[in-house]
Design an enzyme around this catalytic site. Structure first.
Site, PDB file in Angstrom:
ATOM      1  N   LEU A 125     171.854  79.170   1.836  1.00 33.22           N
ATOM      2  CA  LEU A 125     171.500  80.571   1.455  1.00 33.22           C
ATOM      3  C   LEU A 125     170.825  80.346   0.037  1.00 33.22           C
ATOM      4  O   LEU A 125     170.910  79.203  -0.477  1.00 33.22           O
ATOM      5  CB  LEU A 125     172.741  81.167   1.454  1.00 33.22           C
ATOM      6  CG  LEU A 125     173.719  81.233   2.765  1.00 33.22           C
ATOM      7  CD1 LEU A 125     174.901  81.924   2.608  1.00 33.22           C
ATOM      8  CD2 LEU A 125     172.736  81.959   3.855  1.00 33.22           C
ATOM      9  N   ARG A 157     171.839  87.875   8.746  1.00 36.40           N
ATOM     10  CA  ARG A 157     172.401  89.302   8.568  1.00 36.40           C
ATOM     11  C   ARG A 157     171.733  90.288   9.511  1.00 36.40           C
ATOM     12  O   ARG A 157     172.358  91.456   9.722  1.00 36.40           O
ATOM     13  CB  ARG A 157     171.721  89.739   6.824  1.00 36.40           C
ATOM     14  CG  ARG A 157     172.524  88.890   5.929  1.00 36.40           C
ATOM     15  CD  ARG A 157     171.757  89.095   4.451  1.00 36.40           C
ATOM     16  NE  ARG A 157     170.555  88.813   4.859  1.00 36.40           N
ATOM     17  CZ  ARG A 157     169.762  88.802   3.676  1.00 36.40           C
ATOM     18  NH1 ARG A 157     169.790  89.522   2.606  1.00 36.40           N
ATOM     19  NH2 ARG A 157     168.481  88.302   4.082  1.00 36.40           N
ATOM     20  N   ARG A 178     163.642  81.791  -5.178  1.00 39.00           N
ATOM     21  CA  ARG A 178     163.825  81.137  -6.224  1.00 39.00           C
ATOM     22  C   ARG A 178     163.392  81.735  -7.505  1.00 39.00           C
ATOM     23  O   ARG A 178     163.554  81.152  -8.633  1.00 39.00           O
ATOM     24  CB  ARG A 178     162.523  80.005  -6.062  1.00 39.00           C
ATOM     25  CG  ARG A 178     162.925  78.726  -4.884  1.00 39.00           C
ATOM     26  CD  ARG A 178     161.700  78.191  -4.472  1.00 39.00           C
ATOM     27  NE  ARG A 178     162.276  77.341  -3.315  1.00 39.00           N
ATOM     28  CZ  ARG A 178     162.686  77.641  -2.112  1.00 39.00           C
ATOM     29  NH1 ARG A 178     162.721  79.024  -1.741  1.00 39.00           N
ATOM     30  NH2 ARG A 178     163.063  76.797  -1.217  1.00 39.00           N
ATOM     31  N   ALA A 196     166.404  74.974   7.139  1.00 39.98           N
ATOM     32  CA  ALA A 196     167.219  74.542   8.155  1.00 39.98           C
ATOM     33  C   ALA A 196     166.742  73.619   9.257  1.00 39.98           C
ATOM     34  O   ALA A 196     167.004  72.716   9.699  1.00 39.98           O
ATOM     35  CB  ALA A 196     168.304  75.642   8.793  1.00 39.98           C
ATOM     36  N   LYS A 232     171.254  71.927  -2.380  1.00 39.60           N
ATOM     37  CA  LYS A 232     171.253  71.724  -3.815  1.00 39.60           C
ATOM     38  C   LYS A 232     170.627  73.099  -4.482  1.00 39.60           C
ATOM     39  O   LYS A 232     169.680  73.320  -3.813  1.00 39.60           O
ATOM     40  CB  LYS A 232     170.888  70.482  -4.165  1.00 39.60           C
ATOM     41  CG  LYS A 232     169.510  69.837  -3.121  1.00 39.60           C
ATOM     42  CD  LYS A 232     168.286  70.542  -3.067  1.00 39.60           C
ATOM     43  CE  LYS A 232     167.623  71.504  -4.232  1.00 39.60           C
ATOM     44  NZ  LYS A 232     166.493  72.330  -3.532  1.00 39.60           N
ATOM     45  N   ASP A 262     165.535  74.772  -8.916  1.00 37.26           N
ATOM     46  CA  ASP A 262     164.934  74.396  -7.676  1.00 37.26           C
ATOM     47  C   ASP A 262     164.134  72.987  -7.691  1.00 37.26           C
ATOM     48  O   ASP A 262     165.052  72.074  -7.624  1.00 37.26           O
ATOM     49  CB  ASP A 262     164.013  75.511  -7.044  1.00 37.26           C
ATOM     50  CG  ASP A 262     163.409  75.203  -5.707  1.00 37.26           C
ATOM     51  OD1 ASP A 262     164.333  75.316  -4.898  1.00 37.26           O
ATOM     52  OD2 ASP A 262     162.397  75.272  -5.661  1.00 37.26           O
ATOM     53  N   HIS A 273     175.956  79.902  -2.533  1.00 39.19           N
ATOM     54  CA  HIS A 273     176.468  78.851  -1.958  1.00 39.19           C
ATOM     55  C   HIS A 273     177.872  78.503  -2.310  1.00 39.19           C
ATOM     56  O   HIS A 273     178.756  78.291  -1.545  1.00 39.19           O
ATOM     57  CB  HIS A 273     176.003  77.532  -2.757  1.00 39.19           C
ATOM     58  CG  HIS A 273     174.282  77.428  -2.672  1.00 39.19           C
ATOM     59  ND1 HIS A 273     173.514  76.521  -3.156  1.00 39.19           N
ATOM     60  CD2 HIS A 273     173.608  77.941  -1.769  1.00 39.19           C
ATOM     61  CE1 HIS A 273     172.507  76.256  -2.612  1.00 39.19           C
ATOM     62  NE2 HIS A 273     172.254  77.416  -1.732  1.00 39.19           N
TER      63      HIS A 273
HETATM   64  N1  LIG Z   1     166.911  70.317   0.646  1.00 36.20           N
HETATM   65  C1  LIG Z   1     165.470  70.810   0.554  1.00 36.20           C
HETATM   66  O1  LIG Z   1     164.670  70.034   0.779  1.00 36.20           O
HETATM   67  C2  LIG Z   1     165.349  72.086   0.341  1.00 36.20           C
HETATM   68  C3  LIG Z   1     166.527  72.610   0.010  1.00 36.20           C
HETATM   69  N2  LIG Z   1     166.377  74.116  -0.200  1.00 36.20           N
HETATM   70  C4  LIG Z   1     167.570  75.057  -0.665  1.00 36.20           C
HETATM   71  O2  LIG Z   1     168.084  75.850   0.498  1.00 36.20           O
HETATM   72  C5  LIG Z   1     168.367  77.008   0.197  1.00 36.20           C
HETATM   73  C6  LIG Z   1     167.722  78.186   0.970  1.00 36.20           C
HETATM   74  O3  LIG Z   1     166.148  77.867   0.937  1.00 36.20           O
HETATM   75  P1  LIG Z   1     165.112  78.460   1.797  1.00 36.20           P
HETATM   76  O4  LIG Z   1     165.383  77.950   3.287  1.00 36.20           O
HETATM   77  O5  LIG Z   1     163.750  77.873   1.322  1.00 36.20           O
HETATM   78  O6  LIG Z   1     165.376  79.836   1.712  1.00 36.20           O
HETATM   79  P2  LIG Z   1     165.110  81.238   2.414  1.00 36.20           P
HETATM   80  O7  LIG Z   1     164.434  82.038   1.639  1.00 36.20           O
HETATM   81  O8  LIG Z   1     164.744  80.788   3.997  1.00 36.20           O
HETATM   82  O9  LIG Z   1     166.670  81.857   2.449  1.00 36.20           O
HETATM   83  C7  LIG Z   1     167.581  81.473   3.201  1.00 36.20           C
HETATM   84  C8  LIG Z   1     168.586  82.535   3.653  1.00 36.20           C
HETATM   85  O10 LIG Z   1     169.142  83.260   2.972  1.00 36.20           O
HETATM   86  C9  LIG Z   1     169.545  84.385   3.339  1.00 36.20           C
HETATM   87  N3  LIG Z   1     170.054  85.516   2.253  1.00 36.20           N
HETATM   88  C10 LIG Z   1     170.987  85.866   2.049  1.00 36.20           C
HETATM   89  N4  LIG Z   1     171.107  86.842   1.245  1.00 36.20           N
HETATM   90  C11 LIG Z   1     169.995  86.880   0.764  1.00 36.20           C
HETATM   91  C12 LIG Z   1     169.015  87.867  -0.317  1.00 36.20           C
HETATM   92  N5  LIG Z   1     169.987  88.449  -0.864  1.00 36.20           N
HETATM   93  N6  LIG Z   1     167.870  87.658  -0.131  1.00 36.20           N
HETATM   94  C13 LIG Z   1     167.150  86.610   0.564  1.00 36.20           C
HETATM   95  N7  LIG Z   1     167.915  85.796   1.335  1.00 36.20           N
HETATM   96  C14 LIG Z   1     169.190  86.011   1.632  1.00 36.20           C
HETATM   97  C15 LIG Z   1     168.544  84.740   4.401  1.00 36.20           C
HETATM   98  O11 LIG Z   1     169.509  84.897   5.537  1.00 36.20           O
HETATM   99  P3  LIG Z   1     169.551  85.600   6.877  1.00 36.20           P
HETATM  100  O12 LIG Z   1     168.784  84.903   7.816  1.00 36.20           O
HETATM  101  O13 LIG Z   1     170.759  86.061   6.966  1.00 36.20           O
HETATM  102  O14 LIG Z   1     168.349  87.028   6.441  1.00 36.20           O
HETATM  103  C16 LIG Z   1     167.748  83.542   4.392  1.00 36.20           C
HETATM  104  O15 LIG Z   1     167.640  83.126   5.977  1.00 36.20           O
HETATM  105  C17 LIG Z   1     168.256  77.290  -1.246  1.00 36.20           C
HETATM  106  O16 LIG Z   1     169.370  76.771  -1.924  1.00 36.20           O
HETATM  107  C18 LIG Z   1     167.248  76.050  -1.695  1.00 36.20           C
HETATM  108  O17 LIG Z   1     167.363  75.416  -3.060  1.00 36.20           O
HETATM  109  C19 LIG Z   1     165.399  74.972   0.047  1.00 36.20           C
HETATM  110  C20 LIG Z   1     164.160  74.159   0.458  1.00 36.20           C
HETATM  111  C21 LIG Z   1     164.095  72.716   0.589  1.00 36.20           C
HETATM  112  O1  LIG Z   2     162.683  69.787  -1.599  1.00 32.89           O
HETATM  113  C1  LIG Z   2     162.390  71.040  -2.101  1.00 32.89           C
HETATM  114  O2  LIG Z   2     161.128  71.402  -2.146  1.00 32.89           O
HETATM  115  C2  LIG Z   2     160.685  72.769  -2.111  1.00 32.89           C
HETATM  116  C3  LIG Z   2     161.623  73.669  -3.226  1.00 32.89           C
HETATM  117  O3  LIG Z   2     161.228  74.769  -3.077  1.00 32.89           O
HETATM  118  C4  LIG Z   2     163.046  73.347  -2.526  1.00 32.89           C
HETATM  119  O4  LIG Z   2     163.750  74.127  -2.908  1.00 32.89           O
HETATM  120  C5  LIG Z   2     163.282  71.954  -2.584  1.00 32.89           C
HETATM  121  O5  LIG Z   2     164.670  71.534  -2.264  1.00 32.89           O
END
Ligand SMILES: NC(=O)C1=CN([C@@H]2O[C@H](COP(=O)(O)OP(=O)(O)OC[C@H]3O[C@@H](n4cnc5c(N)ncnc54)[C@H](OP(=O)(O)O)[C@@H]3O)[C@@H](O)[C@H]2O)C=CC1
Ligand SMILES: O=C1OC[C@@H](O)[C@H](O)[C@H]1O
Length: 433
Positions: free
Chosen positions: A96, A59, A191, A37, A119, A203, A101
């Site tokens: 998440l 959480r 992932r 984020a 995504k 991913d 999602h």
């Molecule tokens: N656009 C881009 O460039 C990117 C997109 N992404 C996408 O974003 C999403 C999140 O990725 P990322 O930030 O790396 O992930 P994180 O590992 O930081 O997880 C995201 C959040 O998921 C929550 N969560 C809820 N349930 C679970 C569970 N059972 N186990 C683990 N975590 C849980 C956690 O929330 P809480 O804080 O409540 O504990 C955590 O903060 C994915 O869909 C990923 O594909 C990721 C990286 C780059």
């Molecule tokens: O942009 C990205 O780079 C790292 C990946 O793991 C992530 O989920 C993707 O969105």
């Protein structure tokens, strides 16, 4: 100058100028104190006068409080539903695990919030069809729902697509790849968990799939003909196959127009670098492979040179257009337009030569009204946020958008790829609305 520009763009993207906020700025809430984020929303919002990152929910409330403090977020909720119910929030960023999602996008939409969903939008096409065709989403004044395919919003990607579209030949081959060096994603990461809809295809693999689909056109169906994956190596029962998790994937497809499409993705890229060392030494070393998207056309006859007393020479050009680094283009990218020329005399090749031109597009072309709004240092995420806000505010925008039909088609292509690989589709949520 070249290096200075890279440093300046990178510095400004990381430390953007802060905009003072308008009274009717959109108040965004973050679902999850996620790693991503700050990059996708918190930092880009700093320079946007119409966005305030107003709340976060996690959480664990202590974690949420700490996260809020680090990122200057005023409201903290100790449950996701409390954030969704918060009347002071206009929009929700769902970052998440993939498997959540669908549920949280729907819950947010039900509460009347606009949604930026990470995504891939859902765990599979069943969910995607249910989400994007849901009456709450398709209603006339429904909230905005956008799958965060950020790279599409950057001028580099759109300029690359224009280069592809303007060449008159038929597309022959398309390739796209995205790779992470080994060591970035831990083996316990979301992932790599099937129950959370993990996997490489969900991913890093989803980007090249989206890129090739953008190139061939959203109506073209990709029929997988050969899919190979490397399963994740750990597992409590010692069998990686039982985990249903692809750590890396290579997929080849054919379209109805006989275009050859090839994608690759790897969450843990190793080996091959530096190339002067023996492969046996580097096999387990993390390695960097640049993401790219590339298109090769069928040769096109551009001229016929008529000669006295000799058979005519036919001049063919075969073009390849490559975009290096479509995913993080702000720091550096390059569009290579390579023309392979051939002079043919009947069935013989009389001469060949090649010419390459290079382009970059950190902004829209000069004179385009979008160029006076966008900035060279805007990341793909800043561009995406701009367009999300434009949609919410009913403004004209750049014209780039990822609509529901596109998000559904993307999930259908992911599902077809998994089926061909012999892997199970990611589990469907039991959440109903
Ligand atoms: N656009 C881009 O460039 C990117 C997109 N992404 C996408 O974003 C999403 C999140 O990725 P990322 O930030 O790396 O992930 P994180 O590992 O930081 O997880 C995201 C959040 O998921 C929550 N969560 C809820 N349930 C679970 C569970 N059972 N186990 C683990 N975590 C849980 C956690 O929330 P809480 O804080 O409540 O504990 C955590 O903060 C994915 O869909 C990923 O594909 C990721 C990286 C780059
Ligand atoms: O942009 C990205 O780079 C790292 C990946 O793991 C992530 O989920 C993707 O969105």
């Amino acid at each position: 100058m070249f290096l200075f520009d890279i440093i300046q763009r990178t510095y400004t993207a990381i430390f953007p100028p802060t905009a003072s906020k308008n009274d009717d700025a959109i108040r965004i809430g973050l679902l999850g104190a996620s790693k991503i984020a700050p990059v996708v929303v918190v930092n880009p919002a700093k320079s946007h006068p119409d966005v305030i990152v107003a709340a976060v929910a996690a959480r664990d409330s202590e974690r949420a409080k700490q996260y809020a403090k680090t990122h200057g977020i005023p409201i903290v909720h100790s449950s996701y539903q409390a954030l969704v119910n918060d009347p002071s929030i206009d929009a929700i960023y769902v970052a998440l695990p993939n498997g959540l999602h669908y549920e949280w996008a729907l819950r947010s939409i039900r509460a009347g919030k606009h949604v930026l969903i990470e995504k891939p939008s859902c765990s599979n096409a069943i969910e995607a069809r249910k989400l994007f065709n849901h009456p709450l989403v398709t209603a006339q004044n429904a909230p905005v729902l956008l799958e965060a395919f950020h790279y599409q919003f950057h001028p580099a990607w759109q300029t690359f697509l224009s280069e592809v579209r303007r060449f008159p030949g038929a597309i022959k081959d398309v390739y796209a790849g995205f790779f992470l060096p080994a060591g970035i994603v831990g083996v316990d990461d979301i992932r790599f968990q099937y129950s959370l809809a993990g996997g490489c295809m969900m991913d890093v693999g989803t980007y090249p799939l989206s890129c090739v689909r953008q190139i061939i056109g959203r109506e073209a169906i990709l029929e997988p003909i050969d899919v190979k994956y490397r399963g994740i190596a750990h597992g409590s029962d010692g069998k990686s196959e039982s985990l249903q998790i692809d750590e890396a994937i290579e997929a080849k497809y054919r379209t109805a127009d006989s275009i050859n499409v090839h994608i690759s993705g790897d969450e843990m890229t190793k080996g091959g670098r530096p190339s002067f060392l023996p492969a046996s030494w580097t096999r387990n070393m993390p390695s960097l492979r640049w993401p790219k998207s590339s298109v090769t056309f069928e040769p096109v006859l551009v001229d016929t040179l008529v000669r006295e007393n000799k058979s005519p020479l036919q001049h063919f050009v075969q073009r390849t257009v490559t975009l290096w680094n479509p995913i993080i283009p702000t720091f550096y990218h390059r569009i290579d337009i390579c023309d392979q020329h051939t002079l043919r005399q009947e069935n013989d090749i009389a001469k060949t030569w090649s010419e390459t031109n290079y382009k970059t597009a950190y902004n829209w072309p000069e004179g385009d009204k979008r160029a006076s709004i966008y900035q060279d240092w805007w990341t793909t995420y800043r561009c995406q946020l701009e367009e999300f806000v434009n949609r919410v505010k009913g403004r004209e925008g750049s014209g780039v958008w990822v609509d529901g039909a596109e998000s559904i088609a993307q999930m259908e292509a992911i599902d077809r790829t998994y089926k061909k690989a012999g892997l199970k589709l990611r589990p469907t949520s039991t959440f109903e609305l």
